[in-house]
Write an enzyme that holds these catalytic residues in place. Structure first.
Site, PDB file in Angstrom:
ATOM      1  CE  LYS A   3      24.351 -32.621  -8.845  1.00  0.00           C
ATOM      2  NZ  LYS A   3      23.704 -33.213  -7.707  1.00  0.00           N
ATOM      3  CG  ASP A  35      18.834 -31.180  -8.578  1.00  0.00           C
ATOM      4  OD1 ASP A  35      17.907 -30.997  -9.400  1.00  0.00           O
ATOM      5  OD2 ASP A  35      18.828 -30.689  -7.443  1.00  0.00           O
TER       6      ASP A  35
END
Ligand code: SF4
Length: 212
Positions: A120, A138
């Site tokens: 991420k 997320d």
């Protein structure tokens, strides 16, 4: 969800916010990288509060290394998990200096090899610092993608892969910012604000909320 609906969702999100970006404050790719490492399970507001004091004093890998772990902790102690994050930031600074000439690498593999940097974080840096059309999933994007049926998936990676397949190219660069902001401020976790939502008629969530 059909492709026409998906395109219309992004068209409307773009209309509402033509130039979206991260709410983290940074001046260089390195500072963005540090801010993203610090932001895990913390708010952008809390991270900005700390980095506003840290970056003017130590805004490069060399300067943070000179501060040392104890010195760094003084600036970031208001952020959750700061002990582990301080360790990771110091180790990342060392790797940047020793292996990358003090620069943040632009390749996913090299980014993900840095301590405290997962997929991420690498996606955020590739997208926001280097302009790559990556989508960092997320908690907000995961929820919005599933609720709306834009790109449903059981895992973060499944949602990321599906978004990469179905988001039209013209929206890819900014897609993750639009979805994060939509999830943070409108399609909120506990109670989505469906009455105020610009994509209400396109969203396929079965339990939309009514106006208060
Ligand atoms: S209509 Fe409600 S559930 Fe659907 S995207 Fe908007 S806020 Fe989220």
């Amino acid at each position: 969800m059909n492709p026409a609906k998906r395109s219309e969702i992004f068209r409307r999100l773009r209309e509402a916010n033509p130039k979206p970006t991260t709410e983290l404050e940074y001046a260089t790719p390195f500072q963005l990288l540090v801010a993203v490492i610090l932001s895990a399970q913390a708010t952008d507001v809390g991270v900005n509060k700390a980095t506003r004091k840290l970056f003017p004093v130590a805004g490069t890998p060399q300067a943070i290394l000179a501060l040392g772990e104890t010195g760094l902790k003084r600036y970031i102690s208001s952020i959750g998990l700061f002990n582990a994050k301080a360790k990771n930031v110091i180790a990342t600074c060392r790797a940047l200096v020793e292996e990358h000439g003090g620069e943040v690498p632009r390749e996913r593999e090299a980014l993900e090899a840095l301590p405290g940097v997962g997929r991420k974080t690498a996606n955020v840096v590739l997208n926001t610092a280097f302009g790559e059309p990556t989508i960092a999933v997320d908690t907000h994007i995961f929820r919005v993608s599933n609720r709306t049926h834009l790109a449903p998936g059981k895992t973060v990676r499944e949602v990321e892969d599906r978004l990469n397949r179905v988001v039209p190219d013209e929206f890819k660069q900014d897609a993750h910012h639009w979805l994060i902001l939509h999830g943070r401020y409108v399609c909120k976790a506990r109670k989505p604000d469906c009455a105020q939502c610009v994509i209400r008629d396109l969203c396929e969530y079965r339990h939309k909320t009514a106006a208060a």
